[in-house]
Design a protein around this motif. Structure first.
Motif, mmCIF file in Angstrom:
data_model
loop_
_atom_site.group_PDB
_atom_site.id
_atom_site.type_symbol
_atom_site.label_atom_id
_atom_site.label_comp_id
_atom_site.label_asym_id
_atom_site.label_seq_id
_atom_site.Cartn_x
_atom_site.Cartn_y
_atom_site.Cartn_z
ATOM 1 N N GLY A 10 0.838 -1.202 0.000
ATOM 2 C CA GLY A 10 0.000 0.000 0.000
ATOM 3 C C GLY A 10 0.868 1.244 0.000
ATOM 4 O O GLY A 10 1.819 1.343 0.771
ATOM 5 N N PHE A 11 0.549 2.161 -0.871
ATOM 6 C CA PHE A 11 1.261 3.443 -0.913
ATOM 7 C C PHE A 11 0.328 4.549 -0.445
ATOM 8 O O PHE A 11 -0.799 4.661 -0.945
ATOM 9 C CB PHE A 11 1.702 3.780 -2.341
ATOM 10 C CG PHE A 11 2.940 3.057 -2.791
ATOM 11 C CD1 PHE A 11 4.196 3.637 -2.657
ATOM 12 C CD2 PHE A 11 2.847 1.789 -3.346
ATOM 13 C CE1 PHE A 11 5.334 2.971 -3.063
ATOM 14 C CE2 PHE A 11 3.985 1.113 -3.766
ATOM 15 C CZ PHE A 11 5.240 1.707 -3.628
ATOM 16 N N ASP A 12 0.810 5.370 0.474
ATOM 17 C CA ASP A 12 0.118 6.610 0.775
ATOM 18 C C ASP A 12 0.287 7.501 -0.467
ATOM 19 O O ASP A 12 1.227 7.299 -1.239
ATOM 20 C CB ASP A 12 0.763 7.256 2.008
ATOM 21 C CG ASP A 12 0.349 8.693 2.190
ATOM 22 O OD1 ASP A 12 -0.866 8.938 2.245
ATOM 23 O OD2 ASP A 12 1.236 9.581 2.241
ATOM 24 N N ALA A 13 -0.602 8.469 -0.664
ATOM 25 C CA ALA A 13 -0.501 9.310 -1.867
ATOM 26 C C ALA A 13 0.131 10.674 -1.573
ATOM 27 O O ALA A 13 1.196 11.002 -2.099
ATOM 28 C CB ALA A 13 -1.879 9.488 -2.486
ATOM 29 N N ASP A 14 -0.523 11.470 -0.720
ATOM 30 C CA ASP A 14 -0.078 12.846 -0.461
ATOM 31 C C ASP A 14 1.291 12.874 0.224
ATOM 32 O O ASP A 14 1.464 12.309 1.311
ATOM 33 C CB ASP A 14 -1.099 13.581 0.417
ATOM 34 C CG ASP A 14 -2.417 13.810 -0.317
ATOM 35 O OD1 ASP A 14 -2.421 13.785 -1.562
ATOM 36 O OD2 ASP A 14 -3.445 14.013 0.375
ATOM 37 N N MET A 180 4.068 9.039 10.094
ATOM 38 C CA MET A 180 4.203 8.003 11.127
ATOM 39 C C MET A 180 2.830 7.694 11.724
ATOM 40 O O MET A 180 2.480 6.550 11.949
ATOM 41 C CB MET A 180 5.138 8.487 12.251
ATOM 42 C CG MET A 180 6.601 8.551 11.878
ATOM 43 S SD MET A 180 7.296 6.938 11.439
ATOM 44 C CE MET A 180 7.290 6.100 13.010
ATOM 45 N N LYS A 181 2.065 8.755 11.962
ATOM 46 C CA LYS A 181 0.780 8.589 12.635
ATOM 47 C C LYS A 181 -0.233 7.811 11.787
ATOM 48 O O LYS A 181 -0.964 6.973 12.306
ATOM 49 C CB LYS A 181 0.219 9.972 12.965
ATOM 50 C CG LYS A 181 -1.053 9.958 13.761
ATOM 51 C CD LYS A 181 -1.470 11.384 14.026
ATOM 52 C CE LYS A 181 -2.798 11.463 14.740
ATOM 53 N NZ LYS A 181 -3.171 12.870 14.955
ATOM 54 N N SER A 182 -0.278 8.098 10.483
ATOM 55 C CA SER A 182 -1.329 7.528 9.644
ATOM 56 C C SER A 182 -0.893 6.316 8.826
ATOM 57 O O SER A 182 -1.692 5.434 8.555
ATOM 58 C CB SER A 182 -1.830 8.580 8.651
ATOM 59 O OG SER A 182 -2.419 9.647 9.342
ATOM 60 N N ASP A 183 0.377 6.319 8.400
ATOM 61 C CA ASP A 183 0.812 5.278 7.456
ATOM 62 C C ASP A 183 1.623 4.174 8.117
ATOM 63 O O ASP A 183 1.734 3.073 7.584
ATOM 64 C CB ASP A 183 1.688 5.896 6.349
ATOM 65 C CG ASP A 183 0.991 7.054 5.651
ATOM 66 O OD1 ASP A 183 -0.214 6.936 5.402
ATOM 67 O OD2 ASP A 183 1.656 8.072 5.365
ATOM 68 N N ALA A 194 5.920 -1.943 7.571
ATOM 69 C CA ALA A 194 5.774 -0.534 7.198
ATOM 70 C C ALA A 194 7.135 0.094 6.915
ATOM 71 O O ALA A 194 8.114 -0.192 7.608
ATOM 72 C CB ALA A 194 5.080 0.251 8.310
ATOM 73 N N ILE A 195 7.188 0.911 5.884
ATOM 74 C CA ILE A 195 8.402 1.680 5.584
ATOM 75 C C ILE A 195 8.057 3.168 5.584
ATOM 76 O O ILE A 195 7.175 3.618 4.848
ATOM 77 C CB ILE A 195 9.026 1.311 4.218
ATOM 78 C CG1 ILE A 195 9.274 -0.201 4.103
ATOM 79 C CG2 ILE A 195 10.353 2.073 4.029
ATOM 80 C CD1 ILE A 195 9.849 -0.628 2.748
#
Ligand SMILES: [Mg+2]
Length: 236
Positions: A10-14, A180-183, A194-195
């Motif tokens: 999964g990649f975060d976008a923003d 860190m908090k969300s991803d 997680a990275i």
């Protein structure tokens, strides 16, 4: 090292795939300039943050929610004297944000190119559905992803739902992002990998002090460094 159990990344976008927070900072500066013409005494940035936090549960994340908070904040800061002309300018700031071209971050395309034949890639992002879908379409990277998941929040329970939909267990999931908090922390707490790829600017709401000790946690300076941590062959 990340194991070969991974099936979905999964990649975060923003601020992970494309520039985002600097645009909010620019908008905030433009907003403060507009309201300061009214001789505002209070710290406009602090009142804006306070307004956004108070509205978060009702509005959720994204630019449209931000625009409503800007208007409300202008009314508060000017004690109701803000003119319709200024309100129109404030809405204009938000509309401009919604229409900005997408600026992909460094190495995004080559990294996705390497990973997409080997893993199922998804985008897991907060924000407004329409805006995030529009950004995705404009980004030119849609083809690398299985799908985009616009989440109302990125807490442990939201990730649990996500993994349930994906029909995988936590150890089969790797999340990559700048917050860190969300991803990072919620997927780690679930037992996923997680990275963290830090970005130079972070919204105050996303800041945490907690530093995970889990073996499943990694941090890299540049996005392309994630390739060194991810096994070359997946079991998907
Ligand atoms: Mg982000």
């Amino acid at each position: 090292m990340i194991t070969e159990e991974i099936k979905v990344i999964g990649f975060d976008a923003d601020d992970t795939l494309w520039v985002n927070e600097p645009y909010y900072k620019e908008a905030e500066t433009a907003f403060i300039r507009l309201v300061s013409a009214y001789g505002v005494e209070r710290d406009a940035a602090a009142v804006l943050y306070e307004t956004e936090m108070a509205n978060l549960e009702l509005y959720g994340y994204g630019i449209k929610a931000f625009m409503l908070s800007l208007v409300e904040c202008a009314i508060r800061l000017t004690k109701g004297t803000v003119t319709s002309d200024t309100i129109a300018k404030i809405l204009g700031i938000g509309k401009e944000m919604l229409q900005r071209p997408i600026e992909l971050l460094e190495d995004v395309k080559p990294v996705l190119e390497k990973l997409s034949p080997r893993y199922r890639l998804i985008v897991a992002t907060k924000g407004d559905l329409l805006d995030q879908e529009r950004k995705m379409t404009r980004s030119g990277i849609t083809a690398y992803f299985h799908h985009i998941e616009v989440m109302s929040d990125k807490k442990k329970k939201n990730y649990m739902q996500l993994l349930h939909h994906l029909d995988i267990i936590p150890r089969e999931f790797l999340m990559i992002g700048n917050s860190m908090k969300s991803d990072i922390l919620p997927p780690l707490k679930l037992g996923a990998y997680a990275i963290h790829v830090p970005y130079h600017t972070t919204w105050a709401h996303e800041e945490v002090d907690e530093e995970p000790g889990a073996e499943r946690f990694h941090r890299v300076e540049k996005l392309k460094d994630i390739l060194k941590l991810i096994p070359p062959v997946s079991v998907r």
